[in-house]
Design an enzyme around this catalytic site. Sequence first.
Site, mmCIF file in Angstrom:
data_model
loop_
_atom_site.group_PDB
_atom_site.id
_atom_site.type_symbol
_atom_site.label_atom_id
_atom_site.label_comp_id
_atom_site.label_asym_id
_atom_site.label_seq_id
_atom_site.Cartn_x
_atom_site.Cartn_y
_atom_site.Cartn_z
ATOM 1 N N CYS A 3 43.168 38.577 41.804
ATOM 2 C CA CYS A 3 42.342 37.832 42.784
ATOM 3 C C CYS A 3 42.757 36.288 42.626
ATOM 4 O O CYS A 3 43.802 35.912 43.072
ATOM 5 C CB CYS A 3 40.869 37.838 42.192
ATOM 6 S SG CYS A 3 39.644 37.061 43.468
ATOM 7 N N HIS B 96 39.665 44.101 42.284
ATOM 8 C CA HIS B 96 39.848 43.900 40.773
ATOM 9 C C HIS B 96 39.777 45.103 39.951
ATOM 10 O O HIS B 96 38.695 45.730 39.818
ATOM 11 C CB HIS B 96 38.230 43.138 40.482
ATOM 12 C CG HIS B 96 38.187 41.732 40.865
ATOM 13 N ND1 HIS B 96 38.293 40.724 39.873
ATOM 14 C CD2 HIS B 96 38.067 41.074 41.971
ATOM 15 C CE1 HIS B 96 38.345 39.446 40.598
ATOM 16 N NE2 HIS B 96 38.001 39.567 41.701
ATOM 17 N N GLU C 291 39.929 45.683 36.906
ATOM 18 C CA GLU C 291 39.103 45.479 35.721
ATOM 19 C C GLU C 291 37.637 45.591 35.888
ATOM 20 O O GLU C 291 36.845 45.799 34.891
ATOM 21 C CB GLU C 291 39.565 44.094 34.988
ATOM 22 C CG GLU C 291 38.663 42.889 35.421
ATOM 23 C CD GLU C 291 39.316 42.257 36.759
ATOM 24 O OE1 GLU C 291 39.942 43.013 37.435
ATOM 25 O OE2 GLU C 291 38.792 41.421 37.309
#
Lengths: 76, 221
Positions: B87, B195, B197
């Site tokens: 990002c 993302h 994560e």
Amino acid sequence: MKVNVYVTLKPGVLDPQGKAIHHALEGLGFEGVSDVRAGRFIELDVADTISDADLDAMCAKLLANTVIENYRIERP
Amino acid sequence: MKTAVIVFPGSNCDRDMAVALEQVTGRAPSMVWHRDTDLPDGVDFIALPGGFSYGDYLRSGAMAARSPILQAVTAAAARGVPVLGVCNGFQVLTEAQLLPGALMRNAGLNFICRTVGLTVENDRSLFTSAYQAGETLNIPVAHHDGNFFADSDTLDRIEGEGRVAFRYAETVNGSARNIAGVLNEAGNVLGMMPHPERAIDVAHGGTDGLRLFEAALRVLA
């Protein structure tokens, strides 16, 4: 000395913000606007002795992203 | 296995990234501040997290790309240390010219925050080797400036070199050729808007991001 830097999107790079401004102008009833491109104006207060090369390097290294933007330097 | 997360003023996914790295490696990463000039000795993996570094002033990622620590990150990338930018981290990597192209305002102008389908294009990179090419993942995006742009010559080149790691499986933000993630020439730097994560635990609603970390960190182990 005030130096003006104009940062504009390169031709061919789509400008969603310009498009939104265009639509808003039409929404306000303004006719005859065929396109809008939005850019950035930066005013630098610098020593009179600054070189053109330094100003150019400032633009190329930070003020503009030359992948998508052109810049124009205007010194008095 | 030594990992590091670079923290800029305005980063807000740095802790999520740290959780992901610790979950996979069993060891907490070093959190490295943007003013630092050195990375931990022998660092094996560097992550640039999401967020709004420097308030997105000038352009997203522009100020972070010129911060002191980026010189160390650039040097590490040149040595072959894997660097993952997610990002805002992706925006920083393009601004630092470690990756090609630029990330512009989303075509629809809206901030987009939802889970999107992501097609794996390259399953041979160190980040993507646990996926199958053509597989569709579900990974969240949360960005305002994710509209990938590069000139057509650059797009042809990175596609020809297999450097498109991920593509959106649906219309998301106007990105050129639906590109969502790009590798550098050597394959050790990956930037992606989605993302991973945020998709490593069933409680997140999905675990499709986990294999990215497992692949990258197992390759390194």
